[in-house]
Design a protein around this motif. Structure first.
Motif, short mmCIF file in Angstrom:
data_model
loop_
_atom_site.label_atom_id
_atom_site.label_comp_id
_atom_site.label_asym_id
_atom_site.label_seq_id
_atom_site.Cartn_x
_atom_site.Cartn_y
_atom_site.Cartn_z
N ARG B 27 17.56 46.46 -34.92
CA ARG B 27 16.46 46.81 -35.58
C ARG B 27 15.37 45.70 -36.31
O ARG B 27 14.56 46.01 -36.89
CB ARG B 27 17.10 47.40 -37.00
N GLY B 28 15.46 44.66 -35.73
CA GLY B 28 14.41 43.59 -35.88
C GLY B 28 14.75 42.87 -37.45
O GLY B 28 13.82 42.14 -37.70
N LEU B 29 15.99 43.14 -37.91
CA LEU B 29 16.00 42.39 -39.15
C LEU B 29 16.50 40.84 -39.22
O LEU B 29 16.32 40.28 -40.10
CB LEU B 29 17.14 43.12 -40.03
N ILE B 30 17.15 40.62 -38.25
CA ILE B 30 17.37 39.04 -37.83
C ILE B 30 17.08 38.97 -36.49
O ILE B 30 16.86 39.82 -35.76
CB ILE B 30 19.20 38.91 -37.89
N GLN B 31 17.13 37.67 -36.12
CA GLN B 31 16.54 37.14 -34.77
C GLN B 31 17.97 36.45 -34.17
O GLN B 31 18.59 35.63 -34.98
CB GLN B 31 15.42 36.56 -34.76
N SER B 32 17.62 36.27 -32.94
CA SER B 32 18.80 35.13 -32.35
C SER B 32 17.83 34.32 -30.99
O SER B 32 17.33 35.17 -30.44
CB SER B 32 19.85 35.77 -31.91
N GLU B 33 18.51 33.30 -30.56
CA GLU B 33 18.33 32.96 -29.51
C GLU B 33 19.30 33.31 -28.22
O GLU B 33 20.46 33.72 -28.77
CB GLU B 33 18.21 31.34 -29.36
N ARG B 34 18.86 33.36 -27.27
CA ARG B 34 19.90 33.58 -26.27
C ARG B 34 20.18 32.52 -25.22
O ARG B 34 19.20 31.65 -24.77
CB ARG B 34 19.42 34.78 -25.25
N ARG B 35 21.53 32.18 -25.08
CA ARG B 35 22.06 31.26 -23.91
C ARG B 35 21.48 31.90 -22.61
O ARG B 35 21.46 32.95 -22.57
CB ARG B 35 23.13 31.07 -24.13
N GLY B 36 21.48 31.06 -21.69
CA GLY B 36 21.42 31.40 -20.18
C GLY B 36 22.13 32.57 -19.99
O GLY B 36 21.98 33.48 -19.40
#
Lengths: 150, 150
Positions: B27-36
């Motif tokens: 929903r775009g309320l939080i963000q994350s980075e992604r590992r490979g």
DNA sequence: CTACAAGTTCAAGTAAACTTGAAGTCAAGA
DNA sequence: TCTTGACTTCAAGTTTACTTGAACTTGTAG
């Protein structure tokens, strides 16, 4: 002048949609007599019952809980002031609790969130007595993990 | 010690279920980075964001509304105390309004419902300024009919 | 008598906020 | 290396509180 109300009359007077009224009846929250044709007739007392239902919903109660409360009313006579008063004591307490929580949230908003100290501490603000539970949709359990060792 | 959190670590620390965290991200309320590998990594700042989300939910806000509020935070740096404070003013007012409504309800419970004077009058209690509207599920409109001539 | 408004039931649709399950991938310790 | 456990996506299911639509019957005004 008839002393009973049709579903649309009741709807207009209460502001509750007719479809909702049928739903409430199906759920057992309100009752109606039926004419030979099957048409519903509601007594004026239903208006008060509806007011209570709407009221309780604004407090965040589910229809199931509201139904349970309404069952406390006597069925051997049309409930009057004294009967409703029976419910109102615990309800004042309920409202006070909710107000107290909001006060805590307000304080927390100023202190805890804006200063940056926030993480798990916040839980104590939201739910100081560890009664996470049926709070409606949403994440129910800050404080859900008693043995947090990380 | 890693400075980022896996989804389950964040879940444990926040008390919000991992499935809910994925949903919030979607929903775009939080963000994350992604590992490979595609695995999510959350920064610790997400904890504060989550606290705010849970907080706002307790105030009865929808995720859509919460998302709109969160957009007011700056994106050019990690929000700090001052940034959160920006939100807190209007929020205190919001809480105060809600408290005021509860006070009205409490008074009404004692006076209006239990005494029997109740019917349409109740609406003024619930919604004194005639802003029936998006109040969540439930009947939305005591006072919905301006021209009640019956 | 004939419209037409108002009533009925029943099944299905809606919205929000998630949860659950299936099927598969990745990471870490023995 | 092997084996769990943690992670991934995606689709579908869940709950609450209703609303909507179809198909049909009743009540009433002219």
């Amino acid at each position: 002048m008839e002393t009973t109300l049709t579903i649309n009359q009741l709807s207009r007077r209460s502001g509750v949609a007719a479809s909702a009224l049928r739903y409430y009846e199906e759920r057992g929250l309100i009752q109606s007599e039926r004419r030979g044709s099957g048409h519903r007739r509601f007594t004026r007392a239903t208006l008060r019952r509806l007011a209570f239902i709407v009221f309780a919903q604004r407090l965040g109660m589910s229809l199931a809980e509201i139904g349970a409360e309404l069952e406390k009313l006597p069925t051997d006579h049309v409930p009057k002031g004294a009967d409703w008063s029976l419910l109102s004591g615990p309800w004042s307490a309920r409202i006070d609790e909710r107000i107290a929580e909001l006060e805590r949230l307000k304080t927390g908003l100023a202190q805890c969130i804006s200063c940056g100290c926030l993480s798990l501490e916040f839980c104590r603000l939201v739910n100081p007595h560890d009664k996470a539970g049926a709070l409606g949709p949403g994440p129910h359990y800050w404080l859900g993990d008693k043995s947090s060792n990380d």
